[in-house]
Design an enzyme around this catalytic site. Structure first.
Site, PDB file in Angstrom:
ATOM      1  N   ASP A   1      -1.764  -6.114   8.583  1.00 54.46           N
ATOM      2  CA  ASP A   1      -3.146  -5.343   8.101  1.00 54.46           C
ATOM      3  C   ASP A   1      -3.978  -6.197   7.225  1.00 54.46           C
ATOM      4  OD1 ASP A   1      -4.419  -3.688   7.059  1.00 54.46           O
ATOM      5  OD2 ASP A   1      -2.688  -2.049   5.977  1.00 54.46           O
TER       6      ASP A   1
ATOM      7  N   TRP B   1       0.776  -1.157   0.126  1.00 55.25           N
ATOM      8  CA  TRP B   1      -0.133   0.454  -0.484  1.00 55.25           C
ATOM      9  C   TRP B   1       0.596   1.048   0.140  1.00 55.25           C
ATOM     10  CZ3 TRP B   1      -1.922   3.092   5.241  1.00 55.25           C
ATOM     11  CH2 TRP B   1      -3.290   4.199   4.796  1.00 55.25           C
TER      12      TRP B   1
ATOM     13  N   LYS C   1     -14.095  -0.327   4.797  1.00 55.02           N
ATOM     14  CA  LYS C   1     -14.448  -0.987   3.816  1.00 55.02           C
ATOM     15  C   LYS C   1     -15.361  -1.960   4.083  1.00 55.02           C
ATOM     16  CE  LYS C   1     -10.161  -0.045   2.900  1.00 55.02           C
ATOM     17  NZ  LYS C   1      -9.778   1.342   2.179  1.00 55.02           N
TER      18      LYS C   1
HETATM   19  C1  LMR Z   1      -7.064   2.485  -0.954  1.00 52.58           C
HETATM   20  O1  LMR Z   1      -5.955   1.782  -0.987  1.00 52.58           O
HETATM   21  O2  LMR Z   1      -6.901   3.082  -2.244  1.00 52.58           O
HETATM   22  C2  LMR Z   1      -7.693   2.270   0.480  1.00 52.58           C
HETATM   23  O3  LMR Z   1      -6.876   2.208   1.305  1.00 52.58           O
HETATM   24  C3  LMR Z   1      -7.660   4.056   0.828  1.00 52.58           C
HETATM   25  C4  LMR Z   1      -6.313   4.990   1.192  1.00 52.58           C
HETATM   26  O4  LMR Z   1      -6.305   5.365   2.133  1.00 52.58           O
HETATM   27  O5  LMR Z   1      -5.201   4.843   0.715  1.00 52.58           O
END
Ligand code: LMR
Length: 398
Positions: free
Chosen positions: A211, A130, A246
């Site tokens: 996570d 992420w 989510k």
């Molecule tokens: C994403 O990965 O798009 C979501 O988890 C929103 C974010 O806060 O990045």
């Protein structure tokens, strides 16, 4: 006074989502941010949430500060969701759970805690991960490294390379693992691979940080907790940050939790105390409303059952969209393998689109995916999947 301040380059996810909102084109399609949209392209208000809101609205009372660690009823129901009712670790009182400001807040509080109490530990993130993980952990002062994860050649997992790298890390290194629905790739460990990884975590005395932001979007709410339960049952001590953004479609309520599985209740009490202090010096205590929604749903059997069925329906819809996109684009671009749309799990697919292709998709066709090539398949619906496939086919044709 402020002229020396560097301009902010923007966030690869949130800023792109803001660009989408400003885009005047009527046919634009938002597959950028990790938000579940329904088949009408709207963020759903889930029936379980609507009913919980009605329960809360019928009992409007004072709004005191919550304790630093969050509301007691929220903290009681979350472990039952993650570990299952009656899990021995809950009865033994060795899980320290606190309400956090989204799971991002849980990551940050956990990161600050690690920096204070394990100052020599660095953190290893999957390659890729992420976009915000690096910023959160670096922002807490931790040194960030990566371990091999996604295989560009096969679209699968580099499990052996991942395991072999983790097997070389110094003791007490922190390893960030996506419990399910890996963001951004949609490529997960199988149960057998989790079982094979656990001995490495134990032998190397590594500190796993799970996570869990997409519980229910992989296989089911229960099955997506496999890693959490397997690590606990193996006797490991670890962190898990989970989100309801989510799974309950309550993004702006910012409700998540941070749990730390400890060897015993005495250590869990020590950990909780320092988590409280970490919260106090960051934002004092979490907000009230979102946590009460979660506590009402998970604490009321009928609402909990309704919520489970609603999450099942969301997951089924995402899978149906994966199948439609795969069918349409495979017909439009014969000879190219798009099976990753079917095998990747959760909200995201890693399309393999280059930065230039992602830019063209957005600029020319109004289809927004991240510049890394990540597509939020939960933004597809019966009204936009065909146009998405056409745009992707055009971009891939060069
Ligand atoms: C994403 O990965 O798009 C979501 O988890 C929103 C974010 O806060 O990045």
């Amino acid at each position: 006074m402020f002229a020396h301040i560097a301009p902010y380059a923007g966030d690869p996810i949130l800023s792109l989502n803001e660009d989408f909102q400003k885009d005047p084109r009527p046919g634009k399609i938002n597959l950028s941010i990790g938000i579940y949209f329904d088949d009408a392209g709207k963020i759903p208000v889930m029936e379980s949430v609507r009913k919980a809101e009605a329960v809360l609205a019928a009992h409007v009372g004072p709004k005191p500060y919550l304790p630093m660690e969050g509301a007691a009823n929220f903290r009681a129901v979350v472990p039952k969701l993650l570990w299952g009712e009656g899990h021995p670790a809950i009865a033994e009182g060795r899980i320290a759970t606190m309400q956090s400001v989204g799971s991002s807040g849980g990551l940050k509080v956990g990161a600050d805690f690690i920096k204070t109490w394990f100052p020599d530990s660095a953190i290893w993130l999957s390659d890729p991960t992420w976009d915000n993980h690096k910023a959160v952990f670096e922002g807490a002062g931790l040194t960030v490294h990566t371990y091999p994860y996604y295989d560009n050649a096969t679209g699968g997992l580099r499990f052996d390379a991942m395991r072999d790298t983790l097997a070389t890390l110094p003791p007490k290194s922190v390893v960030l693992l996506h419990a399910c629905c890996h963001n951004p790739t949609g490529v997960d460990l199988t149960k057998a691979q989790w079982d094979a990884l656990i001995p490495v975590l134990k032998e190397r005395q590594l500190i796993a940080f799970l996570d869990l932001a997409y519980q229910g979007f992989g296989d089911s709410i229960e099955e997506d907790a496999y890693a959490v339960r397997a690590l606990t049952d193996s006797g490991l001590s670890f962190f898990v940050a989970n989100s309801f953004s989510k799974s309950m479609s309550v993004y702006g309520e910012r409700c998540g939790a941070l749990s730390v599985v400890c060897p015993n209740a005495a250590e869990a009490a020590l950990v909780l105390g320092q988590l409280k202090f970490t919260v106090r010096r960051n934002y004092s205590n979490p907000p009230l409303h979102g946590g009460q929604l979660v506590a009402t749903i998970l604490g009321t059997p009928e609402l909990k059952a309704l919520w489970f069925s609603e999450v099942d329906a969301m997951r089924t819809r995402i899978q149906a969209m994966r199948q439609r996109l795969h069918a349409i684009i495979s017909a439009k671009v014969p000879g190219r393998d798009f099976s990753y749309f079917l095998t990747q799990r959760g909200m995201f697919s890693y399309t393999g689109l280059t930065v230039a292709q992602a830019d063209r998709l957005r600029e020319e066709f109004g289809v927004y995916v991240l510049r890394s090539g990540r597509m939020c398949v939960a933004g597809l619906n019966n009204g936009n999947v065909e146009r998405t496939a056409e745009a992707m086919a055009a971009v891939l044709a060069g």
